[in-house]
Design an enzyme around this catalytic site. Sequence first.
Site, PDB file in Angstrom:
ATOM      1  N   CYS A  95       0.808  -1.210   0.000  1.00  0.00           N
ATOM      2  CA  CYS A  95       0.000   0.000   0.000  1.00  0.00           C
ATOM      3  C   CYS A  95       0.848   1.270   0.000  1.00  0.00           C
ATOM      4  O   CYS A  95       1.613   1.475  -0.933  1.00  0.00           O
ATOM      5  CB  CYS A  95      -0.946  -0.074   1.196  1.00  0.00           C
ATOM      6  SG  CYS A  95      -2.512   0.722   0.910  1.00  0.00           S
TER       7      CYS A  95
ATOM      8  N   HIS B 236      -3.371  -4.831   1.136  1.00  0.00           N
ATOM      9  CA  HIS B 236      -2.837  -4.134   2.304  1.00  0.00           C
ATOM     10  C   HIS B 236      -2.887  -4.992   3.566  1.00  0.00           C
ATOM     11  O   HIS B 236      -3.475  -6.062   3.594  1.00  0.00           O
ATOM     12  CB  HIS B 236      -3.499  -2.768   2.491  1.00  0.00           C
ATOM     13  CG  HIS B 236      -4.848  -2.805   3.109  1.00  0.00           C
ATOM     14  ND1 HIS B 236      -5.650  -1.690   3.133  1.00  0.00           N
ATOM     15  CD2 HIS B 236      -5.541  -3.785   3.729  1.00  0.00           C
ATOM     16  CE1 HIS B 236      -6.773  -2.012   3.734  1.00  0.00           C
ATOM     17  NE2 HIS B 236      -6.743  -3.254   4.113  1.00  0.00           N
TER      18      HIS B 236
END
Lengths: 237, 418
Positions: free
Chosen positions: A96, A194
């Site tokens: 991310c 993520h």
Amino acid sequence: MTDTSSTLRIVWIYPDLLSTYGDQGNVLILKRRAELRGIPTEVLQVTSSSPVPEHGDIYLLGGGEDRPQILAAERLRKDGGLARAVARGACVFAVCAGYQIIGESYGDDESNPLPGIGILDIRSGRGQTRAVGEIVADVDPALGVGRITGFENHQGRTAIGPSARPLSTTVRGIGNDDRTEGAYQGQVLGTYLHGPALPRNPELADLLLRWRVGALPAVAPSWGERLHEERLAAALR
Amino acid sequence: MSDLPLRAQLASVLGRSAASLSRATGRGDGSVIGGRVALKVEPDLLTKLAKGRRLALISATNGKTTTTRLIAQALREFGDVATNEYGANMPTGHITALSQNASAVNGVLEVDEKYLPQVLVATQPAFVVLMNLSRDQMDRASEINLLAKKWRTALGKTNTHVIANADDPLVAWAGLGAANATWVSAGQRWKEDSWCCPECGGHLKRDTDPYWECPECGLSRPETTWAVDNESDTLIAPDGQRLKLRLNLPGDANRANAAIAAATAAGYGIHPERTVERLREITSVAGRYTSLVTMGVEVRLLLSKNPAGWLESFAVLDPPRVPVILAVNAQIPDGKDTSWLWDVDYTVLRGRRVFVMGERRTDLALRLETDGVAFEVADRVDEVLGRLKAEDPDITKVDVIANYTAFQQIRTAYGRVQ
Ligand SMILES: [Zn+2]
């Protein structure tokens, strides 16, 4: 593993800035899957006020909000330790916000390009829409990982330069640009999956371990494998 | 309320009847639907309904509903209080709460974090009460740093009086935007969202809890006048008076909520001694902390929606011989993303009998396996009780920690216990 040491050194970079979505999960799963193979591990947490050690094996970078992301990138660039570790052959796994800042450049909250650490040949900006939800992708067959699943929550769009390769082809979700997800270059790997990307994808965790220690003995499937199957089925239903 | 324009009055009545209809048809507690109908009729209704009242707005990531209830309980000293005690915390819920109690001069409104700036402008409250900010349902909630910034800016444009927890750096920074503030040392167990300075991003110095300061820009914890001492279960008032809390709600988080409530009630002129007495009357808030007895076993329900909440719940678990059920769903009200489960440290559960339930129990299972916590998988609470009773017929207590829809499913299964 590094030099004379037989201990696998896992370095968690800036948990004070980049640890927003359960990023600790990646540290814990790497440690567990190494230990299941009898490989001793050591986890180093490096906060943003400390220098990044150069003698780690696997460096982990997590996700973060816009401002912490910018701060983390500035501090890592100034520190230089991560880039030196990569030059020595260390492995990096970044998700991310962490994925974006290890690239050549990334966009701030208004899409102005900011310089990244430059250890992965990618350039990120901001898309029109936010990508939120379950993501499924097929990993580059060269890596022997199969299909991965995770959760994405980002506005980034990422273009991959000639020195890097896409990590995977998107089956569901947005990833880099609707078609591909993540990128890798040598042993530096980044993804928009993520938080606990490695707990949800045991084979991806094993890939990182393999890069450092070579072939791994198999371990009996457990809850990680079960979760992986369940989430794939749920996402593709 | 007779000075309300006709249209507003009409809207208010419409809202009220929709709410009763919703209750009568069993579609909910009526607090949201009532306001939704009313808002269509009169957009400025909230401002009109708020006029002439002394309102307190309560916002935080955790403890909003409980603290709203605590403050309302204290203010009932003066008679009726308009409040959204069932947690309908967006403007529609506020309209319903205010129109349902048109004559109450005092009001206490729980406000969703995102809506605070807007509701602040619309209602011009006497007090804004802020407790904590931490990661929560990140697939749909705003980033908390951004949220704190919006709070700070909005507070700077009003002359409302802030009552806030000085021990939470993000909350304190937001509250410092206001011209007037009362600072409470209410503690902060979860610190993973406040290692960095909200002003400049520097790594905060937090050597001795609860003090914090930024070595780079100098931002520091404001001086407090109220404090809670968890060790001795004591509230310390500005004049130094020490008051035993002896609440019927468990844990440090509720001591913090009570301290904030006492400071707020004091703003309305109620002596903390009287407030504390009234707070002890509360044993459950919208089903939270309720115990239900089924199959001869006392089952205590703890609602926890995010890492900070789970940490607080772990701290109030009964002694290790009491088994605990963890239940997690990932429906829209819970957040679709279960990543946060990895932010919680479960090692405190080692040695305890643990069961995992809910739609995302496999996530929990892997998480517990990773932390070396033994567990069993189950489908329902009564199934767990059956298993436990088969082994030990004398079992008396079980704790349940569940996130939002998992909690509601269990409550519904047992007839919506209050
Ligand atoms: Zn600072």
